[in-house]
Write a protein that holds these residues in place. Structure first.
Motif, PDB file in Angstrom:
ATOM      1  N   SER A  21      81.163  71.786 -42.005  1.00 15.88           N
ATOM      2  CA  SER A  21      82.128  72.687 -42.647  1.00 15.88           C
ATOM      3  C   SER A  21      81.432  73.657 -43.590  1.00 15.88           C
ATOM      4  N   SER A  22      80.482  73.139 -44.350  1.00 13.92           N
ATOM      5  CA  SER A  22      79.734  73.980 -45.280  1.00 13.92           C
ATOM      6  C   SER A  22      78.917  75.032 -44.521  1.00 13.92           C
ATOM      7  N   SER A  23      78.317  74.618 -43.422  1.00  8.12           N
ATOM      8  CA  SER A  23      77.541  75.549 -42.607  1.00  8.12           C
ATOM      9  C   SER A  23      78.432  76.659 -42.066  1.00  8.12           C
ATOM     10  N   PHE A 115      79.815  77.013 -33.037  1.00  7.93           N
ATOM     11  CA  PHE A 115      78.737  76.351 -32.306  1.00  7.93           C
ATOM     12  C   PHE A 115      77.618  75.929 -33.248  1.00  7.93           C
ATOM     13  N   VAL A 116      77.205  76.833 -34.122  1.00  2.31           N
ATOM     14  CA  VAL A 116      76.135  76.507 -35.079  1.00  2.31           C
ATOM     15  C   VAL A 116      76.580  75.405 -36.028  1.00  2.31           C
ATOM     16  N   ALA A 117      77.819  75.475 -36.515  1.00  4.40           N
ATOM     17  CA  ALA A 117      78.323  74.453 -37.440  1.00  4.40           C
ATOM     18  C   ALA A 117      78.377  73.089 -36.758  1.00  4.40           C
ATOM     19  N   ILE A 118      78.858  73.052 -35.528  1.00  2.00           N
ATOM     20  CA  ILE A 118      78.941  71.778 -34.800  1.00  2.00           C
ATOM     21  C   ILE A 118      77.542  71.226 -34.533  1.00  2.00           C
ATOM     22  N   LEU A 119      76.604  72.083 -34.158  1.00  2.00           N
ATOM     23  CA  LEU A 119      75.228  71.619 -33.946  1.00  2.00           C
ATOM     24  C   LEU A 119      74.617  71.057 -35.229  1.00  2.00           C
ATOM     25  N   GLY A 121      76.250  69.600 -37.697  1.00  2.00           N
ATOM     26  CA  GLY A 121      76.864  68.291 -37.907  1.00  2.00           C
ATOM     27  C   GLY A 121      76.309  67.237 -36.972  1.00  2.00           C
ATOM     28  N   ILE A 122      76.138  67.594 -35.703  1.00  2.00           N
ATOM     29  CA  ILE A 122      75.593  66.643 -34.728  1.00  2.00           C
ATOM     30  C   ILE A 122      74.157  66.286 -35.073  1.00  2.00           C
ATOM     31  N   ALA A 123      73.359  67.282 -35.459  1.00  2.00           N
ATOM     32  CA  ALA A 123      71.960  67.011 -35.815  1.00  2.00           C
ATOM     33  C   ALA A 123      71.878  66.064 -37.007  1.00  2.00           C
ATOM     34  N   LEU A 124      72.724  66.262 -37.996  1.00  2.00           N
ATOM     35  CA  LEU A 124      72.718  65.376 -39.159  1.00  2.00           C
ATOM     36  C   LEU A 124      73.138  63.969 -38.756  1.00  2.00           C
ATOM     37  N   GLU A 125      74.174  63.868 -37.934  1.00  2.00           N
ATOM     38  CA  GLU A 125      74.646  62.551 -37.493  1.00  2.00           C
ATOM     39  C   GLU A 125      73.558  61.837 -36.686  1.00  2.00           C
ATOM     40  N   LEU A 126      72.866  62.563 -35.817  1.00  2.00           N
ATOM     41  CA  LEU A 126      71.761  61.961 -35.068  1.00  2.00           C
ATOM     42  C   LEU A 126      70.649  61.508 -36.004  1.00  2.00           C
ATOM     43  N   GLY A 127      70.409  62.280 -37.056  1.00  7.59           N
ATOM     44  CA  GLY A 127      69.418  61.867 -38.052  1.00  7.59           C
ATOM     45  C   GLY A 127      69.801  60.554 -38.717  1.00  7.59           C
TER      46      GLY A 127
END
Length: 165
Positions: A21-23, A115-119, A121-127
């Protein structure tokens, strides 16, 4: 241990949502800051005749030509334009400019921002998932070593090896 990791992973979902959301909001602010952009029509000057109308994959081949346009403030401008390479070539090209007529990148679409915001979030969750798995594997390794050492010690004690001291 598994319960703690599950709680951490479940707790990471709202954090990832917050980052996404912030992104998204940050990207909107950046686009708004760059926002004084106007779409104008530029007249492309004719160039040399085109040799190939399409690329090997049938996509349009682009070339650089000179063009002119009028800035929103009324000043005449000219510069390089990228146009599709074709025998006649386009007479007019839509470009984005600022108030003074200086070329600017086109604003990003809502889909691009999402798309950038979702990516993100997904990258952080994968981390979080990778970090949790690494903690789990490291904890299992340490606990298994201790358990194996205790097991070996108990077997030696039962067999009478190493207990004479």
């Amino acid at each position: 241990m598994i319960l703690v990791l599950c709680v951490l992973l479940i707790g990471s979902v709202p954090i990832s949502y917050g980052v996404a959301s912030s992104s998204f909001a940050n990207d909107q602010v950046v686009d708004a800051h760059l926002g004084a952009r106007y779409q104008v029509t530029a007249k492309a000057f004719p160039g040399p005749p085109a040799l190939t109308p399409r690329g090997a994959d049938r996509s349009p081949v682009m070339r650089r030509v000179r063009g002119s346009w009028t800035a929103p403030n009324g000043a005449p401008r000219s510069g390089d334009l990228m146009v599709e390479l074709s025998p006649g070539g386009p007479d007019a090209v839509k470009i984005w400019v600022d108030r003074d007529g200086v070329r600017q990148p086109a604003p990003r679409s809502l889909a691009d921002l999402l798309f950038v915001a979702i990516l993100n979030g997904i990258a952080l969750e994968l981390g979080f998932v990778v970090a949790a798995l690494l903690v789990y594997v490291a904890a299992r390794f340490v606990l298994d070593r201790g358990r194996d050492r205790d097991w070996e010690h108990d077997w030696r004690r039962l067999a009478g090896v190493g207990t004479e001291a």
